[in-house]
Each structure stands twice: as C-alpha cells, then as structure tokens.
Write a protein that holds these residues in place. Sequence first.
Motif, PDB file in Angstrom:
ATOM      1  N   UNK A  49       0.822  -1.214   0.000  1.00 10.84           N
ATOM      2  CA  UNK A  49       0.000   0.000   0.000  1.00 10.84           C
ATOM      3  C   UNK A  49       0.853   1.260   0.000  1.00 10.84           C
ATOM      4  N   UNK A  50       0.380   2.238  -0.733  1.00  9.84           N
ATOM      5  CA  UNK A  50       1.047   3.536  -0.767  1.00  9.84           C
ATOM      6  C   UNK A  50       0.639   4.324   0.464  1.00  9.84           C
ATOM      7  N   UNK A  51       1.556   5.088   0.994  1.00  8.19           N
ATOM      8  CA  UNK A  51       1.272   5.886   2.181  1.00  8.19           C
ATOM      9  C   UNK A  51       0.753   7.248   1.773  1.00  8.19           C
ATOM     10  N   UNK A  52      -0.274   7.692   2.486  1.00  5.62           N
ATOM     11  CA  UNK A  52      -0.821   9.022   2.272  1.00  5.62           C
ATOM     12  C   UNK A  52      -0.067   9.978   3.190  1.00  5.62           C
ATOM     13  N   UNK A  53       0.753  10.829   2.595  1.00  4.80           N
ATOM     14  CA  UNK A  53       1.567  11.748   3.382  1.00  4.80           C
ATOM     15  C   UNK A  53       0.880  13.094   3.614  1.00  4.80           C
ATOM     16  N   UNK A  54      -0.395  13.185   3.370  1.00  2.00           N
ATOM     17  CA  UNK A  54      -1.048  14.488   3.517  1.00  2.00           C
ATOM     18  C   UNK A  54      -1.816  14.605   4.823  1.00  2.00           C
ATOM     19  N   UNK A  78      11.168   6.931  -0.091  1.00  2.00           N
ATOM     20  CA  UNK A  78      11.947   5.735  -0.416  1.00  2.00           C
ATOM     21  C   UNK A  78      11.993   4.772   0.767  1.00  2.00           C
ATOM     22  N   UNK A  79      12.211   5.295   1.978  1.00  2.27           N
ATOM     23  CA  UNK A  79      12.237   4.455   3.172  1.00  2.27           C
ATOM     24  C   UNK A  79      10.902   3.753   3.376  1.00  2.27           C
ATOM     25  N   UNK A  80       9.819   4.481   3.167  1.00  2.00           N
ATOM     26  CA  UNK A  80       8.496   3.903   3.342  1.00  2.00           C
ATOM     27  C   UNK A  80       8.234   2.816   2.303  1.00  2.00           C
ATOM     28  N   UNK A  81       8.619   3.054   1.059  1.00  2.00           N
ATOM     29  CA  UNK A  81       8.436   2.043   0.020  1.00  2.00           C
ATOM     30  C   UNK A  81       9.234   0.779   0.328  1.00  2.00           C
ATOM     31  N   UNK A  82      10.449   0.941   0.811  1.00  2.00           N
ATOM     32  CA  UNK A  82      11.275  -0.210   1.167  1.00  2.00           C
ATOM     33  C   UNK A  82      10.655  -0.985   2.325  1.00  2.00           C
ATOM     34  N   UNK A  83      10.128  -0.250   3.304  1.00  2.00           N
ATOM     35  CA  UNK A  83       9.514  -0.897   4.463  1.00  2.00           C
ATOM     36  C   UNK A  83       8.262  -1.674   4.046  1.00  2.00           C
ATOM     37  N   UNK A  84       7.390  -1.076   3.240  1.00  2.00           N
ATOM     38  CA  UNK A  84       6.171  -1.777   2.836  1.00  2.00           C
ATOM     39  C   UNK A  84       6.491  -2.980   1.947  1.00  2.00           C
ATOM     40  N   UNK A  85       7.517  -2.866   1.121  1.00  2.00           N
ATOM     41  CA  UNK A  85       7.936  -4.006   0.290  1.00  2.00           C
ATOM     42  C   UNK A  85       8.438  -5.146   1.183  1.00  2.00           C
ATOM     43  N   UNK A 110       4.157  -9.470  -5.637  1.00  2.00           N
ATOM     44  CA  UNK A 110       3.653  -8.274  -4.966  1.00  2.00           C
ATOM     45  C   UNK A 110       3.768  -7.081  -5.893  1.00  2.00           C
ATOM     46  N   UNK A 111       2.906  -6.107  -5.687  1.00  2.00           N
ATOM     47  CA  UNK A 111       2.930  -4.856  -6.437  1.00  2.00           C
ATOM     48  C   UNK A 111       2.588  -3.715  -5.489  1.00  2.00           C
ATOM     49  N   UNK A 112       3.090  -2.544  -5.811  1.00  2.00           N
ATOM     50  CA  UNK A 112       2.769  -1.345  -5.027  1.00  2.00           C
ATOM     51  C   UNK A 112       1.512  -0.698  -5.591  1.00  2.00           C
ATOM     52  N   UNK A 113       0.702  -0.146  -4.705  1.00  2.00           N
ATOM     53  CA  UNK A 113      -0.487   0.573  -5.141  1.00  2.00           C
ATOM     54  C   UNK A 113      -1.641   0.387  -4.185  1.00  2.00           C
ATOM     55  N   UNK A 114      -2.758   0.981  -4.537  1.00  2.00           N
ATOM     56  CA  UNK A 114      -3.982   0.825  -3.773  1.00  2.00           C
ATOM     57  C   UNK A 114      -4.379  -0.647  -3.824  1.00  2.00           C
ATOM     58  N   UNK A 115      -4.589  -1.312  -2.676  1.00  2.00           N
ATOM     59  CA  UNK A 115      -4.861  -2.748  -2.692  1.00  2.00           C
ATOM     60  C   UNK A 115      -6.005  -3.167  -3.614  1.00  2.00           C
ATOM     61  N   UNK A 116      -7.112  -2.439  -3.587  1.00  2.00           N
ATOM     62  CA  UNK A 116      -8.257  -2.802  -4.431  1.00  2.00           C
ATOM     63  C   UNK A 116      -7.872  -2.803  -5.907  1.00  2.00           C
ATOM     64  N   UNK A 117      -7.236  -1.736  -6.347  1.00  2.00           N
ATOM     65  CA  UNK A 117      -6.858  -1.618  -7.759  1.00  2.00           C
ATOM     66  C   UNK A 117      -5.738  -2.576  -8.130  1.00  2.00           C
TER      67      UNK A 117
END
Length: 171
Positions: A49-54, A78-85, A110-117
């Motif tokens: 899942x992508x993190x919402x930084x807003x 980048x740190x967040x993407x590595x952690x979620x991966x 595995x793939x990055x993105x919104x889980x539903x999509x």
Amino acid sequence: MEKERKGSSKKVMVAIDESDFSYNALIWVLDNLKESIKDTSLVIFATQPLTNFSYPLPASLGFARFYFPLLPTGDLIKQNQQRTRKVSLGLLEKAKCICASYGVNAKTFTEAGDPKEAICNAVQVHNVNLLVVGDTDKSSGIIKRVLLGSTLADYCLINTKCPVLVVKKPE
C-alpha cells in the motif's frame, strides 16, 4: 480435448494482507481445493500500500491552531516504500510456508499501489481464473460501510473479470 485442458492451466489467486481474514481464506483454499489446485497454479498476491503523506499537523500559535500538510522528502518516500515491500515479502513468505506445510507449491508476487486496484490489475495481468479473498469484519454496520466505501471483496466482485470467492470468517 484433454490436451487443450492441460495446455490451458487454470490459476487460482489468493490475495493476502496482515489480517487473519486473508490467511483464513488461504487455509480454506488449501483445505477445500487442494486436489483441484494440484493441477493448476496457486498464486499468492500481496500489495504494497502507498502511504498518504497528507496528514494535517497542527501548528500551535497561542490559542489558534493552523493545519498544514506534511510534505515528504524523497528519502522518507523511499524508506516507506522499502519498508512496505519488506512487510509484503514477509507476508508472502509466511503464506508460502503455510502452503508448503500442505504440500502445495505456490508462486508469489507483490505490487505497489492501492490494494483494491492492484488486486484487480493483477487478476487481469496474470490471467487469473479464480480470485479468493477473505471477508472483512462487517460488524461495523451499514452506515460505516456507506461512509468508508466498499470493502475489498465488494470492489473485486464488481471490477474483476473472473469469479471471486469470498471466504467468511470461521465461527
């Protein structure tokens, strides 16, 4: 006719996350479809899942508070993407071990993105014939579902081109 069946391998995909619901779905498949999946491909999929930084952060100025969005740096993203991966790969490894304990060899990705999509996209890209997802806890009621949107299972039922099996939580 039999050659056509053997040549066209069916794929069953189980979508997992960190919830017990998704692992219940995987175990249900292994318990109930074990004979069927011996001749097919069992695929296990986890999203990153992508993190919402807003998120608004309050800035205190006396009695007044002003809210401003947190602007992420490239390093933070980048740190967040590595952690979620890393977490997703750990989930897939756990699922693969569960499959191995049943004598089933599963492929994982595995793939990055919104889980539903991401799940619906993976179904299409990998030519999945049956998608299996765990049911989510619906004890929150209809009002919460209306306000928060559809569940993953609802979204997949509407947006995938293959049958979707929703495994309910065991009682």
